[in-house]
Design an enzyme around this catalytic site. Sequence first.
Site, PDB file in Angstrom:
ATOM      1  N   SER A  43       3.721  18.412  37.733  1.00 42.24           N
ATOM      2  CA  SER A  43       3.394  17.175  37.011  1.00 42.24           C
ATOM      3  C   SER A  43       4.694  16.364  36.882  1.00 42.24           C
ATOM      4  O   SER A  43       5.233  16.187  35.807  1.00 42.24           O
ATOM      5  CB  SER A  43       2.780  17.488  35.650  1.00 42.24           C
ATOM      6  OG  SER A  43       3.690  18.152  34.807  1.00 42.24           O
ATOM      7  N   HIS A 156      -1.606  22.491  35.821  1.00 39.37           N
ATOM      8  CA  HIS A 156      -1.161  23.880  35.987  1.00 39.37           C
ATOM      9  C   HIS A 156      -2.317  24.876  35.992  1.00 39.37           C
ATOM     10  O   HIS A 156      -2.139  26.053  36.275  1.00 39.37           O
ATOM     11  CB  HIS A 156      -0.153  24.265  34.895  1.00 39.37           C
ATOM     12  CG  HIS A 156       1.137  23.508  35.005  1.00 39.37           C
ATOM     13  ND1 HIS A 156       2.080  23.509  34.015  1.00 39.37           N
ATOM     14  CD2 HIS A 156       1.628  22.706  35.991  1.00 39.37           C
ATOM     15  CE1 HIS A 156       3.112  22.741  34.384  1.00 39.37           C
ATOM     16  NE2 HIS A 156       2.843  22.242  35.567  1.00 39.37           N
ATOM     17  N   GLU A 166       0.200  22.243  28.207  1.00 39.88           N
ATOM     18  CA  GLU A 166       0.923  23.400  27.671  1.00 39.88           C
ATOM     19  C   GLU A 166       0.713  23.572  26.169  1.00 39.88           C
ATOM     20  O   GLU A 166       0.930  22.643  25.400  1.00 39.88           O
ATOM     21  CB  GLU A 166       2.427  23.250  27.940  1.00 39.88           C
ATOM     22  CG  GLU A 166       2.723  23.158  29.426  1.00 39.88           C
ATOM     23  CD  GLU A 166       4.172  22.808  29.739  1.00 39.88           C
ATOM     24  OE1 GLU A 166       5.053  23.054  28.894  1.00 39.88           O
ATOM     25  OE2 GLU A 166       4.405  22.287  30.842  1.00 39.88           O
ATOM     26  N   GLU A 207       2.415  28.866  34.861  1.00 38.43           N
ATOM     27  CA  GLU A 207       3.568  29.284  34.065  1.00 38.43           C
ATOM     28  C   GLU A 207       3.315  30.591  33.324  1.00 38.43           C
ATOM     29  O   GLU A 207       4.012  30.926  32.368  1.00 38.43           O
ATOM     30  CB  GLU A 207       3.967  28.161  33.098  1.00 38.43           C
ATOM     31  CG  GLU A 207       4.382  26.899  33.854  1.00 38.43           C
ATOM     32  CD  GLU A 207       4.984  25.807  32.984  1.00 38.43           C
ATOM     33  OE1 GLU A 207       4.919  25.932  31.739  1.00 38.43           O
ATOM     34  OE2 GLU A 207       5.520  24.845  33.539  1.00 38.43           O
ATOM     35  N   ASP A 244       2.674  20.343  24.992  1.00 45.13           N
ATOM     36  CA  ASP A 244       3.020  19.368  26.029  1.00 45.13           C
ATOM     37  C   ASP A 244       1.736  18.954  26.727  1.00 45.13           C
ATOM     38  O   ASP A 244       1.326  19.583  27.707  1.00 45.13           O
ATOM     39  CB  ASP A 244       4.014  19.941  27.051  1.00 45.13           C
ATOM     40  CG  ASP A 244       4.314  18.940  28.156  1.00 45.13           C
ATOM     41  OD1 ASP A 244       3.899  17.765  28.034  1.00 45.13           O
ATOM     42  OD2 ASP A 244       4.964  19.314  29.154  1.00 45.13           O
ATOM     43  N   GLU A 287       5.529  17.094  23.186  1.00 45.53           N
ATOM     44  CA  GLU A 287       6.196  16.533  24.369  1.00 45.53           C
ATOM     45  C   GLU A 287       5.195  15.703  25.161  1.00 45.53           C
ATOM     46  O   GLU A 287       4.038  16.090  25.289  1.00 45.53           O
ATOM     47  CB  GLU A 287       6.709  17.710  25.219  1.00 45.53           C
ATOM     48  CG  GLU A 287       7.321  17.304  26.554  1.00 45.53           C
ATOM     49  CD  GLU A 287       7.622  18.544  27.412  1.00 45.53           C
ATOM     50  OE1 GLU A 287       7.886  19.627  26.838  1.00 45.53           O
ATOM     51  OE2 GLU A 287       7.573  18.420  28.649  1.00 45.53           O
ATOM     52  N   ASP A 314       9.532  13.631  28.378  1.00 44.70           N
ATOM     53  CA  ASP A 314       9.799  14.324  29.652  1.00 44.70           C
ATOM     54  C   ASP A 314       9.678  13.298  30.792  1.00 44.70           C
ATOM     55  O   ASP A 314      10.672  12.749  31.251  1.00 44.70           O
ATOM     56  CB  ASP A 314       8.803  15.483  29.792  1.00 44.70           C
ATOM     57  CG  ASP A 314       8.841  16.173  31.141  1.00 44.70           C
ATOM     58  OD1 ASP A 314       9.755  15.895  31.929  1.00 44.70           O
ATOM     59  OD2 ASP A 314       7.956  17.020  31.428  1.00 44.70           O
ATOM     60  N   LYS A 339      15.688  18.801  32.324  1.00 47.96           N
ATOM     61  CA  LYS A 339      15.364  19.566  33.530  1.00 47.96           C
ATOM     62  C   LYS A 339      16.389  19.207  34.594  1.00 47.96           C
ATOM     63  O   LYS A 339      16.482  18.036  35.004  1.00 47.96           O
ATOM     64  CB  LYS A 339      13.985  19.163  34.059  1.00 47.96           C
ATOM     65  CG  LYS A 339      12.793  19.648  33.246  1.00 47.96           C
ATOM     66  CD  LYS A 339      11.538  18.921  33.736  1.00 47.96           C
ATOM     67  CE  LYS A 339      10.256  19.543  33.215  1.00 47.96           C
ATOM     68  NZ  LYS A 339       9.087  18.654  33.438  1.00 47.96           N
ATOM     69  N   HIS A 367      12.354  24.869  32.187  1.00 49.14           N
ATOM     70  CA  HIS A 367      12.119  25.325  33.571  1.00 49.14           C
ATOM     71  C   HIS A 367      11.206  24.317  34.263  1.00 49.14           C
ATOM     72  O   HIS A 367      10.834  23.297  33.669  1.00 49.14           O
ATOM     73  CB  HIS A 367      11.439  26.702  33.522  1.00 49.14           C
ATOM     74  CG  HIS A 367      10.058  26.636  32.908  1.00 49.14           C
ATOM     75  ND1 HIS A 367       9.078  27.550  33.131  1.00 49.14           N
ATOM     76  CD2 HIS A 367       9.510  25.714  32.053  1.00 49.14           C
ATOM     77  CE1 HIS A 367       7.992  27.221  32.460  1.00 49.14           C
ATOM     78  NE2 HIS A 367       8.230  26.109  31.804  1.00 49.14           N
ATOM     79  N   LYS A 390      12.078  25.939  26.798  1.00 52.00           N
ATOM     80  CA  LYS A 390      10.768  26.450  27.207  1.00 52.00           C
ATOM     81  C   LYS A 390      10.905  26.969  28.626  1.00 52.00           C
ATOM     82  O   LYS A 390      11.494  26.310  29.489  1.00 52.00           O
ATOM     83  CB  LYS A 390       9.687  25.370  27.104  1.00 52.00           C
ATOM     84  CG  LYS A 390       9.850  24.166  28.013  1.00 52.00           C
ATOM     85  CD  LYS A 390       8.562  23.322  28.020  1.00 52.00           C
ATOM     86  CE  LYS A 390       8.586  22.249  29.091  1.00 52.00           C
ATOM     87  NZ  LYS A 390       7.326  21.505  29.187  1.00 52.00           N
TER      88      LYS A 390
HETATM   89  P1  PGA Z   1       6.190  20.540  35.853  1.00 52.11           P
HETATM   90  O1  PGA Z   1       5.686  20.793  34.379  1.00 52.11           O
HETATM   91  O2  PGA Z   1       7.352  21.425  36.108  1.00 52.11           O
HETATM   92  O3  PGA Z   1       4.986  20.838  36.687  1.00 52.11           O
HETATM   93  O4  PGA Z   1       6.569  19.072  35.935  1.00 52.11           O
HETATM   94  C1  PGA Z   1       6.541  20.969  33.308  1.00 52.11           C
HETATM   95  C2  PGA Z   1       6.412  19.887  32.283  1.00 52.11           C
HETATM   96  O5  PGA Z   1       5.613  18.939  32.428  1.00 52.11           O
HETATM   97  O6  PGA Z   1       7.126  19.942  31.281  1.00 52.11           O
HETATM   98 ZN    ZN Z   2       6.423  18.068  30.264  1.00 50.44          ZN
END
Ligand code: PGA
Ligand code: ZN
Length: 432
Positions: A43, A156, A166, A207, A244, A287, A314, A339, A367, A390
């Site tokens: 995503s 996911h 999430e 995840e 999230d 998030e 994010d 990230k 991650h 996370k």
């Molecule tokens: P992604 O998801 O690594 O698939 O982007 C993680 C997130 O959205 O925080």
């Molecule tokens: Zn995110």
Amino acid sequence: MNFLIEDVSAAEILDSRGNPTVEVELRSQNGYVARSAVPSGASTGSREAIELRDGDTKRFGGKGVLKAVQAVNTEISDAVRGLDCRDQRGIDAALIALDGTKNKARLGANALLGVSMAVSRLAALETKLPLYRYLGGDDAHLMPVPCMNILNGGVHSRWQGADFQEFMIAPWGAPSFSEAVRWGSEVYQALRSVLLDAGLSAGVGDEGGFAPMVSSNRQPLELIIQGIEKAGYKPGEDIAICLDPASSEFFRDRKYHLKTENRTLTAEEMTTYYDQLMAEFPIVLLEDGLAENDWAGWSILHAALGHKVELVGDDIFVTNVRYIERGIHENLANAALIKLNQIGTVTETFDAVALCRNNAWGAFVSHRSGETVDSFIADMTVALGTGHLKTGAPCRGERVEKYNQLMRIERELGKSAVYAGKRAFVTTRKKD
Ligand code: PGA
Ligand code: ZN
């Protein structure tokens, strides 16, 4: 001792989803060998640095990374060989200049990041320091609250279950990091039996969290509360909840489309929805509650909820100081997700965290949904003292390796280790 990089090479390996990614190996003149592997999101934010993929449909459905590997083995290797591996900032600046584009599109953020992380690792080996200490100095001691994603939805879970991506548990009441991992793992196992008792699937998503076919975005919260209680912990006091929704994924025509609930909401209505969930459940972090391009919506969300929940951006900020600065200036949030591969070098990631810290914002290390066993972010989180991270469920090798590495660090720190606990979140920092 000369600390010089002698050899740079890359190879195509597989990530946790079975897709190709970049692995980099550096060798110093002194004979040390450092390796790194690059994660990959699903995503992804549209403004992230570019992950270079071959597009050759005859290999890995177009997802091969041979171009990025080739870039490391030729141009990047020529630029980096002979440099002092302790000069992270200088080397990262050289990598950015060599690429020459604004978003690392030419050589690929995957190529650049692999080298950048391996440079840190090599310098840690050369200076005979653990990575967290090399990156964070003598004072690195703060152990993060592990925010464990125990229920997966959205992309996911291939949109089989919740719209929200999430549902995380944060064992912030634990006395130490390793106890927090134990609490989290016990809740995870308890949640499995709660799901099975309710006739739901206990299969897992990308995840490592369960991905049941729930009938609303509220139901996972109820199930998680049951799991927390079944494991013998108190929701809120012992274990808080982080969300999230990754809402960019269900934002279309200026509306949020909640498929499982058959509803379409505006930014204002989403804000009210979150507020109601927060009244009922101990949610401390939200998030991507709103979408990456809904800046006006973020302003409404932050005005309404910013005083009582850590609002992490994010997709909207993509670990880029340019967008985080705008967020600070326009008062859109109070934290940024961090990230490495969203921006593409270690130095720029550190700069993003420094910007957050200097403005009393939270920095939430993360991650990606596609991972490897590289545990760089575990050391980086302690080095930066961000207080929370996370890295998925307490399940699946690529997720638990980060938690395991953090437990190793905590053991090594011994009495100097301090667990962030209830001070981890921007909105609870002052109260503890
Ligand atoms: P992604 O998801 O690594 O698939 O982007 C993680 C997130 O959205 O925080
Ligand atoms: Zn995110």
